[in-house]
Enzyme design. Structure first.
Site, PDB file in Angstrom:
ATOM      1  N   CYS A 118      70.653  39.485  49.941  1.00 30.88           N
ATOM      2  CA  CYS A 118      71.805  38.662  49.988  1.00 30.88           C
ATOM      3  C   CYS A 118      70.959  37.429  50.236  1.00 30.88           C
ATOM      4  CB  CYS A 118      72.156  38.937  51.630  1.00 30.88           C
ATOM      5  SG  CYS A 118      73.842  38.241  52.398  1.00 30.88           S
ATOM      6  N   CYS A 119      69.445  36.631  50.902  1.00 30.77           N
ATOM      7  CA  CYS A 119      69.481  35.362  51.541  1.00 30.77           C
ATOM      8  C   CYS A 119      69.556  34.223  49.017  1.00 30.77           C
ATOM      9  CB  CYS A 119      68.508  35.233  51.844  1.00 30.77           C
ATOM     10  SG  CYS A 119      68.156  35.552  53.594  1.00 30.77           S
ATOM     11  N   CYS A 200      72.810  32.206  58.212  1.00 31.75           N
ATOM     12  CA  CYS A 200      74.040  33.324  58.974  1.00 31.75           C
ATOM     13  C   CYS A 200      74.164  33.902  60.187  1.00 31.75           C
ATOM     14  CB  CYS A 200      74.027  33.749  57.379  1.00 31.75           C
ATOM     15  SG  CYS A 200      74.305  33.145  56.024  1.00 31.75           S
ATOM     16  N   CYS A 203      72.872  37.484  60.560  1.00 34.62           N
ATOM     17  CA  CYS A 203      71.708  37.137  60.762  1.00 34.62           C
ATOM     18  C   CYS A 203      71.214  36.211  62.241  1.00 34.62           C
ATOM     19  CB  CYS A 203      71.074  37.021  59.067  1.00 34.62           C
ATOM     20  SG  CYS A 203      71.312  38.700  58.293  1.00 34.62           S
ATOM     21  N   CYS A 226      64.225  32.226  54.468  1.00 38.73           N
ATOM     22  CA  CYS A 226      65.524  32.360  54.096  1.00 38.73           C
ATOM     23  C   CYS A 226      64.715  32.317  52.920  1.00 38.73           C
ATOM     24  CB  CYS A 226      66.302  31.794  53.860  1.00 38.73           C
ATOM     25  SG  CYS A 226      66.424  29.977  53.044  1.00 38.73           S
TER      26      CYS A 226
END
Length: 242
Positions: A118-119, A200, A203, A226
């Site tokens: 996702c990062c 985010c 997280c 990240c």
């Protein structure tokens, strides 16, 4: 390692290593990397320090802000407040392209299945595309923040082929607090509620008293970065800018 880039980093250290703050940033923005330098800012809890220095040196300097579309609303409002307060005119918002979101994270919960993926999708690749016009960038990293940063230099030969400049490398948490107080800079609204390092929303967690400042990032996972300061895997264009 790119030897020419490493030599350049060493030359810059010899030339400017005794400067700090706006005095350091002015010649870098005006001479060394004219029109090729950007600040990357998350508009997090400590970001106002470096943003204030940039505003003093060159308020029109490009400031790249990655909106992953998973940020806290408080961060977006804090960004607007700081931009207006400091008179920053070069802020650019970068986000994943809509079609890329549909392809890579159609249900919006990739962070739950694979936080690193996702990062990579929402931040790393987006920023890499946004940095394309620049040969150097400024970061807000500090040595005290993590074990991966304890040897952080002022000028760094980045794995992305760019010079990375870390003006706050030797700042302590106390230095950050003192700077914020000295210049009466507004705090991130979530800091008072225990969020000391903010990324985010899915997280990021509160930090308990006595914990490391970044303990709330990816809590419970073997993950401390990240990825924007790590070598970039092969990528596609996943950026949209405004």
């Amino acid at each position: 390692m790119n030897k020419a880039l490493l030599t350049r980093a060493r030359e810059l250290t010899a030339r400017y290593g005794n400067l700090e703050g706006a005095d350091l940033l002015r010649p870098l923005a005006g001479t060394e990397f004219k029109d090729k330098l950007a600040l990357v800012s998350s508009f997090g809890t400590e970001s106002a320090v470096l943003l204030h220095m940039v505003a003093q040196a060159d308020p029109g300097l490009p400031v790249l802000f990655v909106n992953t579309r998973k940020l806290f609303g408080e961060t977006l409002r804090y960004r607007r407040m700081l931009v207006e307060r400091l008179g920053l005119t070069g802020v650019r918002e970068l986000s994943p392209a809509a079609e890329a979101e549909t392809a890579h994270d159609p249900d919006g919960i990739l962070w739950r299945r694979d936080a690193t993926a996702c990062c990579d999708f929402r931040k790393v690749r987006v920023l890499d595309a946004g940095l394309a016009p620049f040969s150097a960038w400024i970061t807000g990293r500090k040595r005290y923040q993590a074990t991966t940063r304890i040897e952080l230099p002022l000028f760094e030969a980045g794995s992305d082929g760019r010079i990375k400049i870390n003006p706050l490398a030797n700042y302590t948490r106390a230095d950050v607090e003192a700077y914020l107080d000295r210049h009466d800079l507004p705090r991130h609204p979530l800091e008072e509620d225990g969020y000391l390092s903010i990324g985010c929303m899915p997280c990021t967690d509160r930090v308990a008293p006595g914990e490391d400042i970044r303990a709330g990032r990816w809590r419970g996972q073997d993950k401390t970065e990240c990825g924007i300061h790590l070598p970039l895997p092969s990528s596609t264009n996943l950026v949209g800018a405004s």
